[in-house]
Design a protein around this motif. Structure first.
Motif, short mmCIF file in Angstrom:
data_model
loop_
_atom_site.label_atom_id
_atom_site.label_comp_id
_atom_site.label_asym_id
_atom_site.label_seq_id
_atom_site.Cartn_x
_atom_site.Cartn_y
_atom_site.Cartn_z
N GLN A 1 0.82 -1.21 0.00
CA GLN A 1 0.00 0.00 0.00
C GLN A 1 0.86 1.27 0.00
OE1 GLN A 1 -3.49 0.06 -0.02
NE2 GLN A 1 -3.32 -2.13 -0.40
N LEU A 2 2.08 1.16 -0.53
CA LEU A 2 2.97 2.32 -0.61
C LEU A 2 3.25 2.65 -2.07
CD1 LEU A 2 4.82 4.31 1.09
CD2 LEU A 2 6.69 2.74 0.54
N ASP A 3 2.94 3.88 -2.46
CA ASP A 3 3.22 4.35 -3.83
C ASP A 3 4.67 4.83 -3.87
OD1 ASP A 3 3.44 5.70 -6.25
OD2 ASP A 3 1.34 6.33 -6.21
N GLN A 4 5.54 3.99 -4.41
CA GLN A 4 6.97 4.32 -4.41
C GLN A 4 7.31 5.45 -5.37
OE1 GLN A 4 8.48 -0.19 -3.73
NE2 GLN A 4 10.08 1.35 -3.76
N ASP A 5 6.46 5.71 -6.36
CA ASP A 5 6.69 6.85 -7.24
C ASP A 5 6.57 8.15 -6.45
OD1 ASP A 5 7.13 5.29 -9.47
OD2 ASP A 5 5.02 5.29 -10.09
N ILE A 6 5.57 8.19 -5.55
CA ILE A 6 5.41 9.37 -4.68
C ILE A 6 6.58 9.44 -3.71
CG2 ILE A 6 4.02 10.37 -2.83
CD1 ILE A 6 1.54 9.35 -4.21
N PHE A 7 6.96 8.31 -3.12
CA PHE A 7 8.06 8.30 -2.16
C PHE A 7 9.36 8.81 -2.78
CE2 PHE A 7 11.68 6.39 0.01
CZ PHE A 7 11.39 6.64 1.35
N ASN A 8 9.64 8.41 -4.01
CA ASN A 8 10.91 8.77 -4.67
C ASN A 8 10.87 10.15 -5.32
OD1 ASN A 8 12.28 6.32 -4.06
ND2 ASN A 8 11.15 5.29 -5.69
N ASN A 9 9.66 10.75 -5.38
CA ASN A 9 9.52 12.08 -5.98
C ASN A 9 9.80 13.15 -4.93
OD1 ASN A 9 8.85 14.42 -7.31
ND2 ASN A 9 6.74 13.83 -7.75
N GLU A 10 10.89 13.86 -5.07
CA GLU A 10 11.29 14.86 -4.07
C GLU A 10 10.28 15.99 -3.92
OE1 GLU A 10 15.17 16.36 -4.70
OE2 GLU A 10 16.18 14.41 -4.50
N LYS A 11 9.52 16.27 -5.00
CA LYS A 11 8.58 17.38 -4.97
C LYS A 11 7.15 16.94 -4.65
CE LYS A 11 11.25 20.25 -8.18
NZ LYS A 11 11.21 21.03 -9.45
#
Length: 446
Positions: free
Chosen positions: A421-431
């Motif tokens: 349940q973790l969106d890694q695209d959001i996690f890795n997006n600094e902004k």
């Protein structure tokens, strides 16, 4: 419509507010001196800096900011937890998520107090300190563990809302959410209403975040204008030991667990936690910081609301890593001050008592001192020793709240990753999450 670009980001503006608040407080304390006040003789009247600024403008501004944050806690937790529960296709996942979260919270608390006691024994902050035993401290009686479990279930949910009893609010929201999920078409209509409410409440959180620099300025200006720095003379060593362990645990321990259990980049995580940590530091309240912690977990880190709506308020209630660190160092410090030798069994007792007490005293006012009184009593140390460290506890409380909030998000991230349940695209997006922080108050509609 184009929004008006602010010259600084939210984090930078909060830091500026903190620095200006601290400097203003120090200047005011210097002006007021030993008399505790400074009166300006103006043409028509006299102006007292203490009455007008410290107890007036700064007190009112800071308390309104705290009250505004607390205002959102109950509706945010209730609405978001219902939304999260409704979205679970399998309600048995709730027990698994809860088990993982509680286990991780207890694990990090045990690690925290173990590290604290080890470093305190190495540094020995209380050795050679001659303090009198005439000081006294009376702790409130902590409820039994059985009573805590009984009181988790509300007899009147509206009373729980009014009193801000988070454990009761969580239990009622979980039951209400499960009932909605089992109610077919009628439940679907109610669920959509709560989803819309959740969007509105999160937007309200964003509005308050944009006002945070002013609230933080008032809080810190009042604190540093009235703080008695003379207390640092005797226990400065204790202060810096606790502070060092808090920073160590908040950065190293959490980073190791995050990398080992979720395989995620700790530096990315810590960067995304900046705003939440600054809020926690300035408010000294995990509960008051829940709105910001929730937004950080979902919008910046990428945890699904089904996870964060449960783990974040639960962590704000039972996660006591920062408090456990204070207890570990304080126990060793007080033992050394009163020349009491602690055995290995005593140390193990302290670790076990503090870890279990983090759940047993959840939601009790003055929880940190209650827990410390319980720990000291278990190993035969004088409870009145707490009075020796109260003087510097305010600054340490600010730091350990920031550590607690970081721990809440760390556990949320690990649980979300383990549940897919973790969106890694959001996690890795600094902004990620930065755009929603921008609000043009001059144009409320696009």
């Amino acid at each position: 419509m184009t929004t008006t670009k602010k010259p600084f980001g939210l984090t930078a503006r909060i830091v500026i507010g903190m620095v200006l608040g601290i400097l203003s407080g120090l200047v005011l304390q210097s002006l007021m001196g030993k008399s505790g006040d400074f009166v300006l003789n103006l043409a028509l009247f006299e102006l007292s800096l203490k009455s007008f600024l410290v107890d007036g403008v700064f007190e009112v501004g800071g308390q309104i900011f705290i009250a505004s944050l607390k205002m959102l806690v109950v509706p945010l937790v209730f609405v978001s937890l219902i939304c999260g529960t409704c979205s679970l296709q399998d309600t048995t996942k709730l027990g698994r998520i809860g088990g993982k979260a509680v286990s991780l919270y207890l694990l990090t608390t045990a690690i925290a107090i173990s590290i604290a006691m080890f470093i305190a024994l190495v540094v020995s902050p209380g050795e050679g300190v001659n303090m009198t035993t005439s000081t006294s401290f009376e702790a409130k009686e902590a409820p039994s563990l059985a009573q805590v479990f009984i009181q988790m279930f509300p007899t009147n949910p509206f009373a729980a809302f009014a009193q801000g009893n988070m454990l009761q609010v969580i239990i009622f929201a979980l039951l209400f959410g499960i009932a909605i999920a089992l109610s077919g078409e009628s439940g679907n209509r109610i669920a959509k209403m709560f989803e819309d409410l959740n969007v509105v409440i999160m937007r309200l959180v964003t509005i308050l975040m944009n006002l945070a620099p002013y609230g933080v300025f008032c809080l810190l200006a009042k604190l540093f204008a009235t703080m008695d720095f003379s207390v640092f003379g005797n226990i400065i060593k204790y202060f810096f030991v606790v502070f060092f362990v808090l920073i160590l645990h908040g950065t190293v321990t959490y980073s190791v667990l995050l990398k080992a259990l979720a395989g995620l980049n700790p530096l990315t995580f810590l960067k995304k936690m900046r705003d939440a940590m600054l809020f926690a530091f300035s408010t000294s309240s995990s509960n008051a910081t829940i709105p910001v912690t929730m937004e950080t977990a979902t919008k910046k880190i990428g945890a699904n609301n089904a996870i964060s709506s449960f783990t974040v308020p639960l962590g704000a209630t039972i996660n006591m890593d920062g408090t456990a660190i204070m207890q570990g160092v304080a126990t060793v410090f007080i033992a050394q001050v009163f020349n009491v030798d602690l055995t290995v069994t005593d140390f193990l007792t302290v670790i076990l008592t503090a870890t279990l007490a983090s759940v047993g005293t959840a939601g009790v006012p003055g929880v940190g001192l209650i827990m410390l009184a319980m720990v000291l009593d278990q190993v035969g140390l004088p409870v009145e020793g707490i009075a020796l460290i109260i003087g510097v506890d305010r600054l340490l409380d600010m730091t350990r709240t920031a550590v607690n909030v970081t721990g809440d998000c760390m556990v949320t991230t690990i649980v979300a990753k383990s549940e897919g349940q973790l969106d890694q695209d959001i996690f890795n997006n600094e902004k990620a999450g930065q755009k929603i922080e921008e609000i043009d108050f001059h144009h409320l509609k696009d």
